[in-house]
Design a protein around this motif. Structure first.
Motif, PDB file in Angstrom:
ATOM      1  N   GLY A 143       0.815  -1.204   0.000  1.00  0.00           N
ATOM      2  CA  GLY A 143       0.000   0.000   0.000  1.00  0.00           C
ATOM      3  C   GLY A 143       0.845   1.248   0.000  1.00  0.00           C
ATOM      4  N   HIS A 144       0.169   2.395  -0.048  1.00  0.00           N
ATOM      5  CA  HIS A 144       0.819   3.692  -0.178  1.00  0.00           C
ATOM      6  C   HIS A 144       0.330   4.631   0.907  1.00  0.00           C
ATOM      7  CE1 HIS A 144       0.737   7.844  -2.228  1.00  0.00           C
ATOM      8  NE2 HIS A 144       2.008   7.618  -1.912  1.00  0.00           N
ATOM      9  N   SER A 145       1.262   5.290   1.593  1.00  0.00           N
ATOM     10  CA  SER A 145       0.953   6.333   2.561  1.00  0.00           C
ATOM     11  C   SER A 145       0.060   5.785   3.674  1.00  0.00           C
ATOM     12  CB  SER A 145       0.321   7.536   1.842  1.00  0.00           C
ATOM     13  OG  SER A 145       0.313   8.679   2.670  1.00  0.00           O
ATOM     14  N   GLY A 218      10.419   8.235  -1.304  1.00  0.00           N
ATOM     15  CA  GLY A 218      11.067   9.291  -2.069  1.00  0.00           C
ATOM     16  C   GLY A 218      11.714  10.326  -1.166  1.00  0.00           C
ATOM     17  N   ASP A 219      12.926  10.755  -1.494  1.00  0.00           N
ATOM     18  CA  ASP A 219      13.577  11.735  -0.625  1.00  0.00           C
ATOM     19  C   ASP A 219      13.109  13.159  -0.894  1.00  0.00           C
ATOM     20  OD1 ASP A 219      14.949  12.570  -2.914  1.00  0.00           O
ATOM     21  OD2 ASP A 219      16.951  12.225  -2.089  1.00  0.00           O
ATOM     22  N   ALA A 220      12.298  13.355  -1.961  1.00  0.00           N
ATOM     23  CA  ALA A 220      11.703  14.664  -2.231  1.00  0.00           C
ATOM     24  C   ALA A 220      10.219  14.690  -1.853  1.00  0.00           C
ATOM     25  CB  ALA A 220      11.878  15.021  -3.702  1.00  0.00           C
ATOM     26  N   ASP A 221       9.795  13.729  -1.069  1.00  0.00           N
ATOM     27  CA  ASP A 221       8.410  13.643  -0.612  1.00  0.00           C
ATOM     28  C   ASP A 221       8.108  14.821   0.309  1.00  0.00           C
ATOM     29  OD1 ASP A 221       6.029  12.895   0.836  1.00  0.00           O
ATOM     30  OD2 ASP A 221       6.389  10.812   0.274  1.00  0.00           O
ATOM     31  N   GLU A 222       7.062  15.564  -0.002  1.00  0.00           N
ATOM     32  CA  GLU A 222       6.730  16.751   0.783  1.00  0.00           C
ATOM     33  C   GLU A 222       6.286  16.430   2.204  1.00  0.00           C
ATOM     34  OE1 GLU A 222       3.205  16.178  -2.168  1.00  0.00           O
ATOM     35  OE2 GLU A 222       5.298  15.531  -1.971  1.00  0.00           O
ATOM     36  N   PHE A 223       5.945  15.158   2.463  1.00  0.00           N
ATOM     37  CA  PHE A 223       5.493  14.757   3.794  1.00  0.00           C
ATOM     38  C   PHE A 223       6.554  13.965   4.570  1.00  0.00           C
ATOM     39  CE2 PHE A 223       1.664  14.699   0.998  1.00  0.00           C
ATOM     40  CZ  PHE A 223       1.032  15.807   1.541  1.00  0.00           C
ATOM     41  N   PRO A 250      16.116   8.871  -4.636  1.00  0.00           N
ATOM     42  CA  PRO A 250      16.432  10.285  -4.886  1.00  0.00           C
ATOM     43  C   PRO A 250      15.472  10.925  -5.887  1.00  0.00           C
ATOM     44  CG  PRO A 250      18.410   8.932  -5.014  1.00  0.00           C
ATOM     45  CD  PRO A 250      17.247   7.988  -4.989  1.00  0.00           C
ATOM     46  N   GLY A 251      14.945  12.088  -5.525  1.00  0.00           N
ATOM     47  CA  GLY A 251      14.155  12.911  -6.441  1.00  0.00           C
ATOM     48  C   GLY A 251      12.677  12.613  -6.482  1.00  0.00           C
ATOM     49  N   TYR A 252      12.236  11.518  -5.875  1.00  0.00           N
ATOM     50  CA  TYR A 252      10.828  11.127  -5.989  1.00  0.00           C
ATOM     51  C   TYR A 252       9.987  11.744  -4.882  1.00  0.00           C
ATOM     52  CZ  TYR A 252      12.014   7.788  -9.624  1.00  0.00           C
ATOM     53  OH  TYR A 252      12.436   7.228 -10.804  1.00  0.00           O
ATOM     54  N   ASP A 253       8.732  12.067  -5.238  1.00  0.00           N
ATOM     55  CA  ASP A 253       7.824  12.688  -4.287  1.00  0.00           C
ATOM     56  C   ASP A 253       6.788  11.676  -3.793  1.00  0.00           C
ATOM     57  OD1 ASP A 253       6.039  12.440  -6.419  1.00  0.00           O
ATOM     58  OD2 ASP A 253       5.974  14.581  -6.869  1.00  0.00           O
TER      59      ASP A 253
END
Length: 276
Positions: A143-145, A218-223, A250-253
Motif C-alpha cells: 500500500g501507499h501512505s 522518495g527523498d523529495a516527498d513533501e510529507f 532520490p528525487g521522488y515525491d
C-alpha cells in the motif's frame, strides 16, 4: 458480488465489483485485476491499500500494475479506503472520515458504527475474494501512505497470513505524526495505549513473525519529515532485529509517478514470495 466495470487489460481483465459489507454496514466497491493465467489456474493474491482521499480507482488507473501482475500471474485486489454512503459519518478536510479510514476499527462515536476497515481488510474481504475468484490462499499485501501504514499493520498483526509485505511512503508511526494523531484521537479516543495496536513502529517491537519489510520512500516527498518519518521504523527494526529493506529514492515525491516507477519491482518481490 456485482461486477460494475469490466475492461480488457494486458490479456486479462480489470474489473470492479460492488458488494454489501456486513462488517462496515454499507455498500463497498473493490477493484480486482485477473491476469490471463486466471482462466486456467488458481492464482495468489496481492492486496493493495490506497492512501488518503483515494478510492479503488486511483491505483488501477495510475500505477500501471496490471502489466506486471500479468507477467507474474498475480491477482491484484484494491479496495476502497473507507466506508461510503449517506449514512456514514464524515468530517471536513481530507484526513478524517470518508477516504480516510486509516485501516483501524473505530471505537468512538459516531465512527464506530461503520469505520471498521481493519476487520474488513483482515477478514471479510479475503473471504469474499477466496470464495468468488480463482485464487489460492497465498496472500501478499502492499500500500501507499495511509495504505502503507495499513499494509504494515495488517501483516504484523497476523503472523502467517501473508507471504510478503511492502509499502510506498508509509505512515510508519501514526501515533507520532499529525495525520495519525488526528485520526486516532477521533476513531480510537484519547488513550494512546489503544493506538499502539495500529502503529507499525510499536508492533515491530513484539512481532511474533519476522516477515521482511520492503519500503520505498522518495527523498523529495513533501510529507517525509512531518508525517512519514521512516527513520523511526528503521530504528525500531534495528532494535528488534526485524528485517527491513528501506530504500530512499532520490528525487521522488509522494505521487503515483513514484509508485508507477517502482511498482514492477514490488510485484516481482511479492511474486517470488507467493510461489508454491
Amino acid at each position: 458480488m456485482e461486477r460494475i466495470e469490466h475492461r480488457a487489460c494486458f490479456g486479462g481483465w480489470q474489473d470492479v465489483y460492488r458488494h454489501e459489507s456486513a462488517v462496515l454496514g454499507c455498500t463497498m466497491d473493490v477493484a480486482v485485476y485477473l491476469p490471463p493465467q486466471a482462466e486456467k489456474e488458481r492464482l495468489p493474491v496481492l492486496y493493495w491499500l490506497s492512501g488518503l482521499t483515494c478510492t479503488e480507482q486511483n491505483f488501477i488507473t495510475k500505477a500501471g500494475a496490471q502489466r506486471y501482475a500479468a507477467e507474474h500471474g498475480v491477482v491484484v485486489v484494491a479496495p476502497d479506503t473507507s466506508p461510503r454512503g449517506d449514512g456514514v459519518a464524515d468530517a471536513d478536510g481530507y484526513d478524517l472520515g470518508k477516504g480516510a479510514g486509516f485501516y483501524v476499527n473505530a471505537t468512538q462515536a459516531p465512527w464506530s458504527s461503520h469505520y471498521r476497515m481493519y476487520d474488513y481488510i483482515e477478514s471479510e474481504l479475503p473471504a469474499l475474494v477466496e470464495a468468488n475468484f480463482p485464487v489460492t490462499d497465498a496472500r501478499a499485501i502492499s500500500g501507499h501512505s495511509m495504505g502503507g501504514h495499513g499494509a504494515l499493520v495488517v501483516a504484523l498483526k497476523n503472523p502467517g497470513r501473508y507471504r510478503s509485505v511492502s509499502a510506498f511512503s508509509p505512515i510508519v508511526a501514526p501515533s507520532q505524526v499529525p495525520w495519525g494523531e488526528k485520526a486516532f484521537t477521533a476513531y480510537l479516543g484519547d488513550d494512546r495505549e489503544a493506538w499502539k495496536q495500529y502503529d507499525a513502529v510499536e508492533l515491530v517491537k513484539g512481532a511474533q513473525e519476522k516477515l521482511p519489510l520492503l519500503i520505498d520512500q522518495g527523498d523529495a516527498d513533501e510529507f517525509l519529515h512531518t508525517q512519514l518519518k521512516p527513520q523511526l521504523l528503521r530504528e525500531a527494526c534495528e532494535a528488534a532485529g526485524h528485517p527491513l529493506t528501506l530504500r530512499l529514492q532520490p528525487g521522488y515525491d509522494h505521487s503515483y509517478y513514484f509508485i508507477a516507477s517502482f511498482i514492477g519491482e514490488h510485484i516481482a518481490h511479492h511474486a517470488r514470495a507467493l510461489k508454491p
